[in-house]
Structure formats: C-alpha cells, structure tokens
Design a protein around this motif. Structure first.
Motif, PDB file in Angstrom:
ATOM      1  N   SER A  14       0.826  -1.197   0.000  1.00 35.83           N
ATOM      2  CA  SER A  14       0.000   0.000   0.000  1.00 35.83           C
ATOM      3  C   SER A  14       0.861   1.248   0.000  1.00 35.83           C
ATOM      4  O   SER A  14       1.834   1.340   0.759  1.00 35.83           O
ATOM      5  CB  SER A  14      -0.910   0.007   1.231  1.00 35.83           C
ATOM      6  N   PRO A  15       0.526   2.249  -0.832  1.00 31.15           N
ATOM      7  CA  PRO A  15       1.324   3.484  -0.876  1.00 31.15           C
ATOM      8  C   PRO A  15       1.274   4.258   0.440  1.00 31.15           C
ATOM      9  O   PRO A  15       2.109   5.119   0.679  1.00 31.15           O
ATOM     10  CB  PRO A  15       0.685   4.281  -2.015  1.00 31.15           C
ATOM     11  N   GLU A  16       0.301   3.936   1.308  1.00 36.93           N
ATOM     12  CA  GLU A  16       0.185   4.622   2.595  1.00 36.93           C
ATOM     13  C   GLU A  16       0.972   3.931   3.704  1.00 36.93           C
ATOM     14  O   GLU A  16       1.027   4.425   4.828  1.00 36.93           O
ATOM     15  CB  GLU A  16      -1.289   4.729   2.999  1.00 36.93           C
ATOM     16  N   ARG A  17       1.594   2.792   3.381  1.00 40.77           N
ATOM     17  CA  ARG A  17       2.368   2.058   4.386  1.00 40.77           C
ATOM     18  C   ARG A  17       3.599   2.881   4.769  1.00 40.77           C
ATOM     19  O   ARG A  17       4.277   3.461   3.918  1.00 40.77           O
ATOM     20  CB  ARG A  17       2.797   0.715   3.802  1.00 40.77           C
ATOM     21  N   LYS A  18       3.920   2.925   6.035  1.00 42.03           N
ATOM     22  CA  LYS A  18       5.068   3.691   6.511  1.00 42.03           C
ATOM     23  C   LYS A  18       6.366   2.949   6.212  1.00 42.03           C
ATOM     24  O   LYS A  18       6.475   1.742   6.422  1.00 42.03           O
ATOM     25  CB  LYS A  18       4.964   3.922   8.020  1.00 42.03           C
ATOM     26  N   ILE A  19       7.363   3.673   5.695  1.00 46.59           N
ATOM     27  CA  ILE A  19       8.691   3.100   5.498  1.00 46.59           C
ATOM     28  C   ILE A  19       9.747   4.111   5.944  1.00 46.59           C
ATOM     29  O   ILE A  19       9.472   5.310   6.076  1.00 46.59           O
ATOM     30  CB  ILE A  19       8.952   2.660   4.041  1.00 46.59           C
ATOM     31  N   VAL A  20      10.928   3.589   6.181  1.00 41.69           N
ATOM     32  CA  VAL A  20      12.090   4.421   6.503  1.00 41.69           C
ATOM     33  C   VAL A  20      13.223   3.996   5.592  1.00 41.69           C
ATOM     34  O   VAL A  20      13.485   2.800   5.430  1.00 41.69           O
ATOM     35  CB  VAL A  20      12.525   4.265   7.979  1.00 41.69           C
ATOM     36  N   VAL A  21      13.871   4.963   4.977  1.00 42.85           N
ATOM     37  CA  VAL A  21      15.067   4.699   4.184  1.00 42.85           C
ATOM     38  C   VAL A  21      16.229   5.393   4.888  1.00 42.85           C
ATOM     39  O   VAL A  21      16.236   6.617   5.058  1.00 42.85           O
ATOM     40  CB  VAL A  21      14.919   5.211   2.741  1.00 42.85           C
ATOM     41  N   ALA A  22      17.194   4.593   5.325  1.00 46.02           N
ATOM     42  CA  ALA A  22      18.367   5.131   6.023  1.00 46.02           C
ATOM     43  C   ALA A  22      19.574   4.996   5.105  1.00 46.02           C
ATOM     44  O   ALA A  22      19.758   3.965   4.461  1.00 46.02           O
ATOM     45  CB  ALA A  22      18.599   4.372   7.325  1.00 46.02           C
ATOM     46  N   ARG A  23      20.388   6.020   5.037  1.00 44.08           N
ATOM     47  CA  ARG A  23      21.557   5.958   4.158  1.00 44.08           C
ATOM     48  C   ARG A  23      22.806   6.472   4.867  1.00 44.08           C
ATOM     49  O   ARG A  23      22.738   7.322   5.759  1.00 44.08           O
ATOM     50  CB  ARG A  23      21.325   6.733   2.868  1.00 44.08           C
ATOM     51  N   GLU A  24      23.952   5.947   4.444  1.00 43.60           N
ATOM     52  CA  GLU A  24      25.260   6.405   4.920  1.00 43.60           C
ATOM     53  C   GLU A  24      25.334   6.426   6.447  1.00 43.60           C
ATOM     54  O   GLU A  24      25.820   7.397   7.047  1.00 43.60           O
ATOM     55  CB  GLU A  24      25.565   7.790   4.357  1.00 43.60           C
ATOM     56  N   LEU A  25      24.875   5.359   7.077  1.00 47.96           N
ATOM     57  CA  LEU A  25      24.827   5.315   8.534  1.00 47.96           C
ATOM     58  C   LEU A  25      26.208   5.482   9.161  1.00 47.96           C
ATOM     59  O   LEU A  25      27.179   4.879   8.715  1.00 47.96           O
ATOM     60  CB  LEU A  25      24.191   4.001   8.987  1.00 47.96           C
ATOM     61  N   THR A  26      26.276   6.294  10.185  1.00 49.12           N
ATOM     62  CA  THR A  26      27.453   6.667  10.983  1.00 49.12           C
ATOM     63  C   THR A  26      28.431   7.556  10.225  1.00 49.12           C
ATOM     64  O   THR A  26      29.463   7.940  10.780  1.00 49.12           O
ATOM     65  CB  THR A  26      28.216   5.438  11.543  1.00 49.12           C
ATOM     66  N   LYS A  27      28.127   7.893   8.979  1.00 47.64           N
ATOM     67  CA  LYS A  27      29.015   8.753   8.188  1.00 47.64           C
ATOM     68  C   LYS A  27      28.510  10.198   8.237  1.00 47.64           C
ATOM     69  O   LYS A  27      27.425  10.488   8.751  1.00 47.64           O
ATOM     70  CB  LYS A  27      29.095   8.254   6.746  1.00 47.64           C
ATOM     71  N   ILE A  28      29.266  11.124   7.655  1.00 45.13           N
ATOM     72  CA  ILE A  28      28.913  12.540   7.756  1.00 45.13           C
ATOM     73  C   ILE A  28      27.632  12.880   6.998  1.00 45.13           C
ATOM     74  O   ILE A  28      26.987  13.881   7.302  1.00 45.13           O
ATOM     75  CB  ILE A  28      30.073  13.449   7.297  1.00 45.13           C
ATOM     76  N   HIS A  29      27.256  12.054   6.024  1.00 42.42           N
ATOM     77  CA  HIS A  29      26.031  12.308   5.269  1.00 42.42           C
ATOM     78  C   HIS A  29      24.894  11.387   5.707  1.00 42.42           C
ATOM     79  O   HIS A  29      23.950  11.160   4.957  1.00 42.42           O
ATOM     80  CB  HIS A  29      26.289  12.144   3.769  1.00 42.42           C
ATOM     81  N   GLU A  30      24.967  10.888   6.933  1.00 37.55           N
ATOM     82  CA  GLU A  30      23.902  10.025   7.455  1.00 37.55           C
ATOM     83  C   GLU A  30      22.554  10.735   7.353  1.00 37.55           C
ATOM     84  O   GLU A  30      22.431  11.922   7.658  1.00 37.55           O
ATOM     85  CB  GLU A  30      24.197   9.676   8.903  1.00 37.55           C
ATOM     86  N   GLU A  31      21.545   9.968   6.915  1.00 39.41           N
ATOM     87  CA  GLU A  31      20.233  10.577   6.715  1.00 39.41           C
ATOM     88  C   GLU A  31      19.146   9.516   6.854  1.00 39.41           C
ATOM     89  O   GLU A  31      19.317   8.365   6.441  1.00 39.41           O
ATOM     90  CB  GLU A  31      20.175  11.210   5.319  1.00 39.41           C
ATOM     91  N   PHE A  32      18.015   9.909   7.445  1.00 34.31           N
ATOM     92  CA  PHE A  32      16.832   9.061   7.533  1.00 34.31           C
ATOM     93  C   PHE A  32      15.693   9.756   6.802  1.00 34.31           C
ATOM     94  O   PHE A  32      15.375  10.914   7.097  1.00 34.31           O
ATOM     95  CB  PHE A  32      16.426   8.829   8.991  1.00 34.31           C
ATOM     96  N   ILE A  33      15.081   9.074   5.842  1.00 34.62           N
ATOM     97  CA  ILE A  33      13.915   9.595   5.137  1.00 34.62           C
ATOM     98  C   ILE A  33      12.731   8.768   5.587  1.00 34.62           C
ATOM     99  O   ILE A  33      12.664   7.564   5.324  1.00 34.62           O
ATOM    100  CB  ILE A  33      14.086   9.524   3.610  1.00 34.62           C
ATOM    101  N   ARG A  34      11.800   9.395   6.299  1.00 31.57           N
ATOM    102  CA  ARG A  34      10.650   8.707   6.872  1.00 31.57           C
ATOM    103  C   ARG A  34       9.367   9.219   6.244  1.00 31.57           C
ATOM    104  O   ARG A  34       9.218  10.415   6.010  1.00 31.57           O
ATOM    105  CB  ARG A  34      10.594   8.907   8.386  1.00 31.57           C
ATOM    106  N   GLY A  35       8.438   8.321   5.996  1.00 36.86           N
ATOM    107  CA  GLY A  35       7.147   8.725   5.451  1.00 36.86           C
ATOM    108  C   GLY A  35       6.398   7.537   4.901  1.00 36.86           C
ATOM    109  O   GLY A  35       6.753   6.375   5.149  1.00 36.86           O
ATOM    110  N   THR A  36       5.343   7.814   4.142  1.00 39.81           N
ATOM    111  CA  THR A  36       4.638   6.728   3.465  1.00 39.81           C
ATOM    112  C   THR A  36       5.487   6.259   2.294  1.00 39.81           C
ATOM    113  O   THR A  36       6.409   6.962   1.835  1.00 39.81           O
ATOM    114  CB  THR A  36       3.271   7.184   2.953  1.00 39.81           C
ATOM    115  N   LEU A  37       5.170   5.076   1.796  1.00 38.66           N
ATOM    116  CA  LEU A  37       5.885   4.564   0.627  1.00 38.66           C
ATOM    117  C   LEU A  37       5.777   5.539  -0.534  1.00 38.66           C
ATOM    118  O   LEU A  37       6.758   5.804  -1.242  1.00 38.66           O
ATOM    119  CB  LEU A  37       5.328   3.191   0.245  1.00 38.66           C
ATOM    120  N   GLU A  38       4.596   6.123  -0.726  1.00 42.20           N
ATOM    121  CA  GLU A  38       4.395   7.077  -1.817  1.00 42.20           C
ATOM    122  C   GLU A  38       5.259   8.321  -1.626  1.00 42.20           C
ATOM    123  O   GLU A  38       5.899   8.798  -2.576  1.00 42.20           O
ATOM    124  CB  GLU A  38       2.920   7.466  -1.890  1.00 42.20           C
TER     125      GLU A  38
END
Length: 286
Positions: A187-211
């Motif tokens: 479902s496009p309304e399902r919650k997901i988290v995309v985490a990138r570059e963990l522990t590095k200077i460009h670490e980032e978490f993108i949280r929201g619905t799949l859409e």
C-alpha cells in the motif's frame, strides 16, 4: 551434541570481528586487540580492509576470503587453525557472516571442533532499526533482495502481510526501481524508513509513506548505501486462522515460491509451528 568452551584451549581458533560501518571511531578496544594479536586476518576485500587496518595501526598478514573463493579457502584456513593459528575474520564493514560468506568458514570450524569466538559490534540493519521508530520486536532481516523485479515480488508479498518490521539492503543505482516495484504490492500509505550512509557525515533518515519516499527519490538522486525498513502490517489481526495461513502459503506459491519455502516463510512471519502448518496445508490439499 557439541559443547564449545572458547577460552580453555591454547589451540587455533576463529574470531569473528566486526568492523565499523562508516565511522572508524566505532571500532572497539577488544576488536583492535584481537586484530593485533591474530596470526592472520581473513578479509572480504583486502584493499578495503587494508585502509582500516592501517588507520588503527594493525599490520598483520591478510588473507583474501570472499564469496568467490570461500569454498576452496575455508578448508585451507581450517588446516592452519588445526596447526595452531589464530585467525580473525572481518567483512568490508559491520558484522562478519551478515551478508558475507563467513558462515561457510564457521561451519567448517564447527565440523572440525575449532572454537568460534564472536565479538559484538556494529551492523547497519540494527543501527537503522533502533532509530526507525518502528517496533523492534519482532523484525525480519532479508539482506539484499534479488535484482529481478519478478523475483522480488514474493518477498514484498511477505513483507506486506508481516506483523513484524521488515528490513533489507539496497544499492543506490537500484533503489528507485525497487521502490517502484514495492508500490505494485505494498500500500502506498504504508510507513517506510530509508536510512543511508549510517554513521558517516552524510547520514540521513527519510521517513514517510511509501508514496512520499518514492516521490522524494524521484527528485533526489540516491547516493550511498541504503537500509530500507517497512512498518509492521497493523491492518490485519495479529493471530490468523489456519485457513488464512494456508491462503498466504497459496499466495506465495502462486508467485513462484516452492511449497516448502512458502510454508517456512509464512510460519516464521506469523510465529506458528512450521511442522503444524505443513501438516494442515497438505491435509487441506488432499
């Protein structure tokens, strides 16, 4: 039955040593000491590991141990340990055995009564999980999914039905296609988290619905290494009936899974006995 006492032998042994997933300050004192004192270091990529070892002042001899030579190299390393060598196995980043062929070496050691000593340490998927905001108990970790769209579908079907947080890795050049494939199942309304570059200077978490997350990466080029987490399915009751579980197995089979694999996946995801589900499934199909 086999009983292992890790520290009561002056014989060869295997240490499984985690390395930082990004920030080199995450190396532990114990990990550094084990690497310094090992006779050999079995590394997934000697060039990548060489950079880390140089920075922490470790100059022990490295041996290449990766998925392309693991079957041939494992017996050689076992022979060395039987002769008294202490070997530390490391992967490019994070925990050995997780998404690397270390389990092959561990199996050979167990079969030859060689002590296997694991050290605790960093892992990208657990690092992402604790910051995701999703329930961490239970969770299912899939590693890297198959690259082909059709081969990913059974996994997404399982994640869609799962009452556990689902976690997998993806490379930047495949991320957008994988997110688009997820939208055909989840479902496009399902919650997901995309985490990138963990522990590095460009670490980032993108949280929201799949859409929302999919649209974000349509406008922002994926860069770095990614961990994707999908929230548990809260739309269905936590306890499914046997007919519902059998229906889930049939759905997996229709997507190309073998019956044995589908039964195992459904049983694990729904915390029921694999043997009982197997019996009920085959009774239903008689």
């Amino acid at each position: 039955m086999q009983r292992q006492s890790s520290y009561d032998k002056d014989e060869g042994k295997l240490y499984l040593v985690p390395t930082p997933i990004g920030n080199l300050e995450d190396i532990t004192i114990r990990a550094k000491n084990v690497l310094q004192n090992a006779d050999y270091i079995a590394a997934e990529d000697t060039r990548t590991s060489g950079i880390l070892l140089e920075k922490i002042g470790v100059h022990n001899r490295m041996l290449a141990f990766h998925k392309y030579n693991s079957q041939e190299r494992a017996p050689e390393l076992v022979k060395m340990m039987k002769e008294g060598a202490v070997i530390a196995e490391i992967s490019d980043a994070g925990m050995p055995v997780i998404s690397d062929p270390g389990y092959i070496l561990v199996q050979h050691c167990i079969e030859n009564d060689i002590a296997v000593i694991p050290l605790p340490g960093a892992s990208a998927f657990t690092t992402a999980l604790i910051a995701s905001g999703f329930d961490a108990q239970p969770f299912t970790y899939y590693g890297f999914l198959p690259r082909k769209v059709g081969e990913q579908q059974p996994f997404f079907n399982q994640m869609n039905d799962a009452h556990a947080t689902s976690i997998f890795y993806e490379a930047p050049h495949r991320l957008s296609k994988t997110l688009a494939n997820m939208e055909t199942v989840i479902s496009p309304e399902r919650k997901i988290v995309v985490a990138r570059e963990l522990t590095k200077i460009h670490e980032e978490f993108i949280r929201g619905t799949l859409e929302e997350v999919t649209n974000y990466f349509k406008q922002n080029t994926p860069r770095g290494e990614f961990v994707i987490l999908i929230s548990p399915n809260s739309d269905q009751p936590q306890s499914l009936t046997w007919p519902e579980l059998i229906e889930l197995v049939d759905r997996q089979v229709s997507q190309g899974e073998s019956k044995k694999s589908a039964i195992k996946q459904v049983a694990t995801t729904n915390n029921v006995s694999k043997n009982e589900l197997y019996e009920r499934y085959h009774q239903e199909k008689l």
